[in-house]
Design a protein around this motif. Structure first.
Motif, PDB file in Angstrom:
ATOM      1  N   ARG A  11       0.793  -1.231   0.000  1.00 10.13           N
ATOM      2  CA  ARG A  11       0.000   0.000   0.000  1.00 10.13           C
ATOM      3  C   ARG A  11       0.827   1.285   0.000  1.00 10.13           C
ATOM      4  O   ARG A  11       0.261   2.375   0.035  1.00 10.13           O
ATOM      5  CB  ARG A  11      -0.923   0.000   1.223  1.00 10.13           C
ATOM      6  N   LEU A  12       2.151   1.159  -0.002  1.00  8.53           N
ATOM      7  CA  LEU A  12       3.012   2.330   0.140  1.00  8.53           C
ATOM      8  C   LEU A  12       4.092   2.395  -0.932  1.00  8.53           C
ATOM      9  O   LEU A  12       4.510   1.367  -1.467  1.00  8.53           O
ATOM     10  CB  LEU A  12       3.710   2.306   1.507  1.00  8.53           C
ATOM     11  N   ILE A  13       4.534   3.600  -1.181  1.00 15.22           N
ATOM     12  CA  ILE A  13       5.771   3.838  -1.922  1.00 15.22           C
ATOM     13  C   ILE A  13       6.705   4.503  -0.919  1.00 15.22           C
ATOM     14  O   ILE A  13       6.334   5.503  -0.283  1.00 15.22           O
ATOM     15  CB  ILE A  13       5.546   4.765  -3.134  1.00 15.22           C
ATOM     16  N   LEU A  14       7.886   3.943  -0.739  1.00 15.53           N
ATOM     17  CA  LEU A  14       8.878   4.498   0.171  1.00 15.53           C
ATOM     18  C   LEU A  14       9.981   5.126  -0.670  1.00 15.53           C
ATOM     19  O   LEU A  14      10.644   4.436  -1.442  1.00 15.53           O
ATOM     20  CB  LEU A  14       9.445   3.405   1.077  1.00 15.53           C
ATOM     21  N   LYS A  15      10.166   6.453  -0.532  1.00 13.16           N
ATOM     22  CA  LYS A  15      11.191   7.174  -1.286  1.00 13.16           C
ATOM     23  C   LYS A  15      12.281   7.618  -0.324  1.00 13.16           C
ATOM     24  O   LYS A  15      11.995   8.273   0.691  1.00 13.16           O
ATOM     25  CB  LYS A  15      10.597   8.417  -1.965  1.00 13.16           C
ATOM     26  N   SER A  16      13.522   7.278  -0.657  1.00  8.74           N
ATOM     27  CA  SER A  16      14.629   7.615   0.229  1.00  8.74           C
ATOM     28  C   SER A  16      14.862   9.124   0.284  1.00  8.74           C
ATOM     29  O   SER A  16      14.712   9.831  -0.712  1.00  8.74           O
ATOM     30  CB  SER A  16      15.912   6.911  -0.216  1.00  8.74           C
ATOM     31  N   ILE A  17      15.211   9.568   1.477  1.00 10.58           N
ATOM     32  CA  ILE A  17      15.616  10.951   1.713  1.00 10.58           C
ATOM     33  C   ILE A  17      16.972  10.878   2.406  1.00 10.58           C
ATOM     34  O   ILE A  17      17.080  10.384   3.525  1.00 10.58           O
ATOM     35  CB  ILE A  17      14.610  11.704   2.618  1.00 10.58           C
ATOM     36  N   THR A  18      17.991  11.325   1.707  1.00  8.98           N
ATOM     37  CA  THR A  18      19.354  11.307   2.227  1.00  8.98           C
ATOM     38  C   THR A  18      19.847  12.748   2.383  1.00  8.98           C
ATOM     39  O   THR A  18      19.209  13.683   1.876  1.00  8.98           O
ATOM     40  CB  THR A  18      20.286  10.560   1.259  1.00  8.98           C
ATOM     41  N   PRO A  19      20.969  12.941   3.051  1.00  6.81           N
ATOM     42  CA  PRO A  19      21.512  14.300   3.127  1.00  6.81           C
ATOM     43  C   PRO A  19      21.706  14.934   1.749  1.00  6.81           C
ATOM     44  O   PRO A  19      21.410  16.118   1.561  1.00  6.81           O
ATOM     45  CB  PRO A  19      22.848  14.097   3.854  1.00  6.81           C
ATOM     46  N   THR A  36       5.389  20.730  -0.923  1.00  8.99           N
ATOM     47  CA  THR A  36       4.593  19.789  -1.718  1.00  8.99           C
ATOM     48  C   THR A  36       5.302  18.443  -1.832  1.00  8.99           C
ATOM     49  O   THR A  36       4.663  17.393  -1.685  1.00  8.99           O
ATOM     50  CB  THR A  36       4.331  20.365  -3.126  1.00  8.99           C
ATOM     51  N   TYR A  37       6.597  18.454  -2.084  1.00 14.81           N
ATOM     52  CA  TYR A  37       7.362  17.213  -2.227  1.00 14.81           C
ATOM     53  C   TYR A  37       7.243  16.349  -0.974  1.00 14.81           C
ATOM     54  O   TYR A  37       6.967  15.160  -1.046  1.00 14.81           O
ATOM     55  CB  TYR A  37       8.831  17.531  -2.523  1.00 14.81           C
ATOM     56  N   PHE A  38       7.477  16.961   0.188  1.00 18.54           N
ATOM     57  CA  PHE A  38       7.425  16.217   1.445  1.00 18.54           C
ATOM     58  C   PHE A  38       6.008  16.053   1.980  1.00 18.54           C
ATOM     59  O   PHE A  38       5.742  15.162   2.768  1.00 18.54           O
ATOM     60  CB  PHE A  38       8.273  16.899   2.523  1.00 18.54           C
ATOM     61  N   GLY A  39       5.120  16.947   1.565  1.00 18.14           N
ATOM     62  CA  GLY A  39       3.749  16.883   2.052  1.00 18.14           C
ATOM     63  C   GLY A  39       3.609  17.307   3.495  1.00 18.14           C
ATOM     64  O   GLY A  39       2.742  16.825   4.213  1.00 18.14           O
ATOM     65  N   PHE A  40       4.474  18.221   3.938  1.00 19.82           N
ATOM     66  CA  PHE A  40       4.352  18.623   5.331  1.00 19.82           C
ATOM     67  C   PHE A  40       3.921  20.065   5.500  1.00 19.82           C
ATOM     68  O   PHE A  40       3.812  20.821   4.543  1.00 19.82           O
ATOM     69  CB  PHE A  40       5.585  18.316   6.167  1.00 19.82           C
ATOM     70  N   VAL A  65      16.306   8.261   5.571  1.00 20.16           N
ATOM     71  CA  VAL A  65      14.872   8.329   5.837  1.00 20.16           C
ATOM     72  C   VAL A  65      14.106   7.907   4.594  1.00 20.16           C
ATOM     73  O   VAL A  65      14.547   8.149   3.477  1.00 20.16           O
ATOM     74  CB  VAL A  65      14.471   9.779   6.212  1.00 20.16           C
ATOM     75  N   PHE A  66      12.956   7.297   4.817  1.00 22.54           N
ATOM     76  CA  PHE A  66      12.040   7.026   3.717  1.00 22.54           C
ATOM     77  C   PHE A  66      10.791   7.869   3.911  1.00 22.54           C
ATOM     78  O   PHE A  66      10.177   7.858   4.981  1.00 22.54           O
ATOM     79  CB  PHE A  66      11.640   5.548   3.667  1.00 22.54           C
TER      80      PHE A  66
END
Length: 182
Positions: A11-19, A36-40, A65-66
Motif C-alpha cells: 500500500r506504500l511507496i517508500l522514497k529515500s531521503i538522504t543528506p 509539496t514534495y514532502f507533504g508537510f 529516511v524514507f
C-alpha cells in the motif's frame, strides 16, 4: 531525484531521503515545491530547513529516511527511517512518524517498518537498530514488540519535550535476531 531509492510495498511507496537529496531540494526548489514534495506543514518545512542549514550529517553520523507515500492517494503521509546512523559501528536509531490521523491504526506503519528494517540490515549493513520511546506511547510499544525488539532499559531524562527532560525507554533489534525472526 538523483540516487533516490524507491521501494514499493502493498500500500506504500517508500522514497529515500538522504543528506544529498535534502541539500539538492533546498538548493534547487522553492519553499512551496519542498512543502509539496514532502507533504508537510510549516513546522515540518522549518525542521528540514534547519537540518539543511546546520548540516544533516557529520563525519560519524548521518540519516537515511524514507518518505512514506500512500499509493491510493499518492500523498506523502509520514516518514520512517534512521537517524544517528553510525556506519562505522553498524548501528542506527529508528524513527517513524505518521502525519495524519486518517492513516493511523491501519497497519501502514507496520508495513513500512518491516521494509525499512530489512533495508537497514541488508543494504545499510546495520548490526543493531535502536528505538527510544516514551513508555506511554502504546502504539510504538506494540509496533516494536511485534517486530522483535527487546527492551533494554530506561535512559533517564535523555529527551527534551516542551523544555522538560523526560525518560526514554530503550529497545533494540540485532541483525541475527531479525534473521531468526523471519
Amino acid at each position: 531525484m538523483e540516487n533516490q531509492i524507491e521501494i514499493t510495498t502493498e500500500r506504500l511507496i517508500l522514497k529515500s531521503i538522504t543528506p544529498a537529496i535534502i541539500n539538492e531540494l533546498f538548493n534547487t526548489k522553492t519553499k512551496e515545491e519542498i512543502i509539496t514534495y514532502f507533504g508537510f506543514d510549516e513546522f515540518g518545512y522549518e525542521h528540514y530547513k534547519e537540518m539543511y542549514e546546520k548540516g544533516v550529517e557529520t563525519h560519524r553520523l548521518s540519516i537515511f529516511v524514507f518518505l512514506m507515500i500512500d499509493k491510493a492517494t499518492n500523498l506523502p503521509i509520514g516518514e520512517c527511517g534512521f537517524h544517528t546512523w553510525n556506519a562505522t559501528h553498524k548501528r542506527a536509531e529508528i524513527f517513524y512518524n505518521m502525519r495524519n490521523e486518517t492513516f493511523k491504526q491501519k497497519g501502514l506503519m507496520s508495513e513500512a517498518l518491516k521494509t525499512v528494517l530489512e533495508y537497514g540490515f541488508t543494504k545499510l549493513n546495520l548490526h543493531r537498530i535502536e528505538a527510544l520511546i516514551a513508555i506511554e506511547n502504546e502504539p510504538s510499544l506494540k509496533l516494536l514488540l511485534k517486530n522483535g525488539f527487546t527492551k533494554e532499559g530506561i535512559m533517564r531524562e535523555d529527551y527534551v519535550v516542551n523544555g522538560k527532560n523526560e525518560d526514554s525507554h530503550c529497545f533494540s533489534l540485532l541483525k541475527w535476531e531479525w534473521e531468526n525472526k523471519e
